[in-house]
Design a protein around this motif. Structure first.
Motif, short mmCIF file in Angstrom:
data_model
loop_
_atom_site.label_atom_id
_atom_site.label_comp_id
_atom_site.label_asym_id
_atom_site.label_seq_id
_atom_site.Cartn_x
_atom_site.Cartn_y
_atom_site.Cartn_z
N HIS A 245 0.69 -1.28 0.07
CA HIS A 245 -0.08 0.15 -0.02
C HIS A 245 0.79 1.25 0.06
O HIS A 245 0.65 2.33 -0.71
CB HIS A 245 -0.71 0.06 1.17
CG HIS A 245 -2.13 -0.68 1.21
ND1 HIS A 245 -2.43 -2.01 1.06
CD2 HIS A 245 -3.68 -0.17 0.74
CE1 HIS A 245 -3.62 -2.38 0.99
NE2 HIS A 245 -4.22 -1.28 0.68
N ARG A 246 1.95 1.20 0.87
CA ARG A 246 2.82 2.38 0.75
C ARG A 246 3.52 2.56 -0.65
O ARG A 246 3.45 3.83 -0.95
CB ARG A 246 3.78 2.42 2.07
CG ARG A 246 3.33 2.55 3.31
CD ARG A 246 4.34 2.13 4.55
NE ARG A 246 3.95 2.54 5.67
CZ ARG A 246 4.39 2.39 6.88
NH1 ARG A 246 5.70 1.91 6.92
NH2 ARG A 246 3.85 2.82 7.94
N HIS A 249 0.92 4.01 -3.09
CA HIS A 249 0.61 5.26 -2.79
C HIS A 249 1.79 6.50 -3.15
O HIS A 249 1.57 7.45 -3.72
CB HIS A 249 0.25 5.66 -1.06
CG HIS A 249 -0.14 7.09 -0.76
ND1 HIS A 249 -0.99 7.72 -1.15
CD2 HIS A 249 0.72 8.01 0.15
CE1 HIS A 249 -1.20 9.00 -0.44
NE2 HIS A 249 -0.24 9.09 0.08
N ASP A 254 -3.85 5.88 -8.58
CA ASP A 254 -5.25 6.59 -8.05
C ASP A 254 -6.35 5.41 -7.72
O ASP A 254 -6.63 4.66 -8.67
CB ASP A 254 -5.92 7.41 -9.22
CG ASP A 254 -7.02 8.14 -8.92
OD1 ASP A 254 -7.51 7.86 -7.66
OD2 ASP A 254 -7.42 8.98 -9.40
N GLY A 274 -0.72 3.62 7.71
CA GLY A 274 -1.30 5.15 7.68
C GLY A 274 -2.34 5.27 7.23
O GLY A 274 -2.58 4.64 5.66
N GLY A 275 -3.56 5.96 7.36
CA GLY A 275 -4.70 5.97 6.70
C GLY A 275 -4.48 6.56 5.32
O GLY A 275 -5.15 6.29 4.27
N GLU A 276 -3.48 7.29 4.87
CA GLU A 276 -3.35 7.94 3.72
C GLU A 276 -3.13 7.09 2.54
O GLU A 276 -3.36 7.03 1.35
CB GLU A 276 -2.28 8.95 3.65
CG GLU A 276 -2.69 10.40 4.32
CD GLU A 276 -1.67 11.59 3.93
OE1 GLU A 276 -0.78 11.16 3.70
OE2 GLU A 276 -1.86 12.52 4.86
N ALA A 277 -2.22 5.99 3.06
CA ALA A 277 -1.89 4.90 2.06
C ALA A 277 -2.88 3.95 1.84
O ALA A 277 -3.11 3.42 0.83
CB ALA A 277 -0.58 4.27 2.57
N ALA A 279 -6.43 4.93 2.03
CA ALA A 279 -7.69 5.69 1.78
C ALA A 279 -8.15 5.07 0.25
O ALA A 279 -7.07 5.41 -0.63
CB ALA A 279 -7.49 7.18 1.92
N GLN A 379 -11.13 4.82 4.71
CA GLN A 379 -11.14 6.38 4.66
C GLN A 379 -9.56 6.84 5.22
O GLN A 379 -8.82 6.09 5.87
CB GLN A 379 -12.29 6.88 5.55
CG GLN A 379 -13.63 6.28 5.48
CD GLN A 379 -14.00 6.73 3.99
OE1 GLN A 379 -14.09 7.76 3.88
NE2 GLN A 379 -14.17 5.64 3.07
N ALA A 380 -9.52 8.20 5.20
CA ALA A 380 -7.96 8.72 5.52
C ALA A 380 -7.83 8.61 7.23
O ALA A 380 -6.71 8.51 7.57
CB ALA A 380 -8.09 10.15 5.01
N ASP A 381 -8.93 8.41 7.85
CA ASP A 381 -8.92 8.25 9.31
C ASP A 381 -8.57 6.83 9.60
O ASP A 381 -8.22 6.56 10.94
CB ASP A 381 -10.02 8.92 9.99
CG ASP A 381 -11.27 7.98 9.76
OD1 ASP A 381 -11.26 6.96 9.04
OD2 ASP A 381 -12.26 8.52 10.52
#
Length: 415
Positions: A245-246, A249, A254, A274-277, A279, A379-381
């Motif tokens: 995932h990292r 990202h 996308d 981490g949520g960003e990876a 989301a 989600q990002a959270d």
């Protein structure tokens, strides 16, 4: 432990020197005494606390221990306290087998709760079948197994894919890239996925497997850029989920155009990456931490209170938790008489309870669980938004990919 062993030896002395394997009726009777020695019931807890799958198995250990503590705080089972014997198999199948033998033969555990990977479950299976003990397996798995010595509380392929694959094809398209860790679970899940895709007129543009613990996905990322699949179907497990995932990202891919759709990415792996990876990507599972039910609110609150406010629950820690209560119900049904593995297995058949995900049930025919499929988007959270859920609980069909085979109470049947 010494007093338990003395109780066992005294109980067997009246029968003289016997072979435990040669006289199963004597073994069952006396082992029942050993299992309940000193007003305690010993159970094994066999999850990796070190190694590549510790990222997920450590949380399964926590959920198991928490359930045991709750039961003991409420008075135990028929007045007997549960005594967990914890072992760390270190993410190694051979060590799983070694520790399983210790828990069954030396520690005289009446059941063992453990495993995440199918490789580890396959490694311990001969121990439980030879010794006629019970292994409680909480993990989603590939099916195609029919053992009277395993209670399966995780999802099988039909409970994760029957809704998920058609939904993804309709939403994103028919060109799929399959990426998984290199062992039996991803390969069998992908086998089932390919059958569903063929029925839907979809195609697999690539199918690739990486070693357990793999962390370098640059070649996979380059292939994704070249192939531009509509869906990346992931059965990667453990630390590799975080790395994949990292790197996805970091490469700027996308998820709105090329999402990863996973059977194995939970809140636990998301917390690590981490949520960003995570989301925008999707997971199919019977349970998500955000599920709104009184039982789940109680479970999540208790877990955070016991293990820390930053901890998360997920779709394998949840069955790790509720299967202890199924064990409790089965032993209670025996009313303090015979608590041998044989008796517990018969008593757990058809047992139901309202778990955090909803009402679950052990199917008497195949010892698998009726569960509630759901589709979530991360989600990002770090939490999932539940986009779809089944209207009813779904029957486990561990051999659905093999329609000529059926797991029954009498064993595997061919038709």
């Amino acid at each position: 432990m010494k007093s338990n062993r003395r109780s066992f030896l005294k109980a067997t002395a009246a029968f003289g020197t016997v072979s435990l394997v040669g006289f199963p009726h004597i073994w069952n009777k006396n082992s029942s005494l050993a299992y309940a020695a000193d007003g305690e019931i010993k159970v094994g807890v066999l999850f990796s606390l070190t190694g590549t799958t510790a990222i997920i198995e450590e949380s399964l250990n926590k959920a198991t221990i928490m359930a045991i503590e709750e039961i003991n705080a409420a008075g135990g089972i028929n007045g007997r306290k549960l005594v967990p014997v914890v072992e760390d198999p270190a993410s190694d199948p051979a060590t799983f087998a070694e520790k399983a033998r210790k828990l069954v033969l030396s520690d005289k555990c009446v059941s063992v709760f453990g495993s995440y990977t199918s490789a580890s479950r396959k490694a311990v299976l001969p121990v439980f079948e030879k010794q006629n003990n019970l292994y409680w397996y909480p993990t989603l798995y590939e099916g195609r197994e029919c053992s009277k010595n395993v209670i399966y509380t995780g999802a099988v392929p039909n409970q994760q894919q029957d809704d998920f694959v058609p939904w993804l094809v309709e939403k994103f398209g028919k060109r799929w890239y399959l990426i998984g860790s290199n062992y039996i679970y991803p390969k069998e899940e992908n086998n089932y996925c390919k059958k569903l895709l063929a029925e839907l007129g979809a195609e697999v543009v690539a199918e690739e497997y990486v070693p357990l613990g793999h962390s370098e996905f640059s070649s996979v990322i380059n292939k994704l850029k070249a192939e531009k699949p509509n869906v990346i179907f992931s059965t990667v497990v453990g630390d590799s989920v975080v790395a994949l995932h990292r790197q996805y990202h970091a490469a700027g891919l996308d998820p709105e155009k090329m999402p990863m759709a996973s059977l194995t990415t939970s809140e636990n792996e998301v917390a690590a990456m981490g949520g960003e990876a995570a989301a925008g990507h999707f997971t199919s599972a019977p349970y998500f931490m955000v599920w709104d039910s009184p039982e789940n609110h109680k479970f999540v609150d208790a877990y955070k209170k016991r293990w820390g406010g930053d901890k998360v629950t997920h779709f394998v820690s949840e069955p790790s938790y509720f299967q202890i209560y199924l064990f409790k119900q089965a032993v209670e049904k025996l009313a303090g008489s015979d608590i041998s593995p044989n008796a517990i297995r018969e008593a757990v058949k058809g047992q139901e309870l309202v778990a955090p995900q909803g009402k679950v049930r052990i199917e008497p025919e195949n010892l698998h669980s009726w569960l509630w499929p759901k589709i979530g988007q991360c989600q990002a959270d770090g939490q999932f938004k539940i986009l779809k859920q089944s209207a009813n609980w779904l029957e486990p069909s561990p051999y659905k990919a093999y329609p000529n085979q059926h797991c029954t109470a009498e064993g595997l049947k061919q038709s």
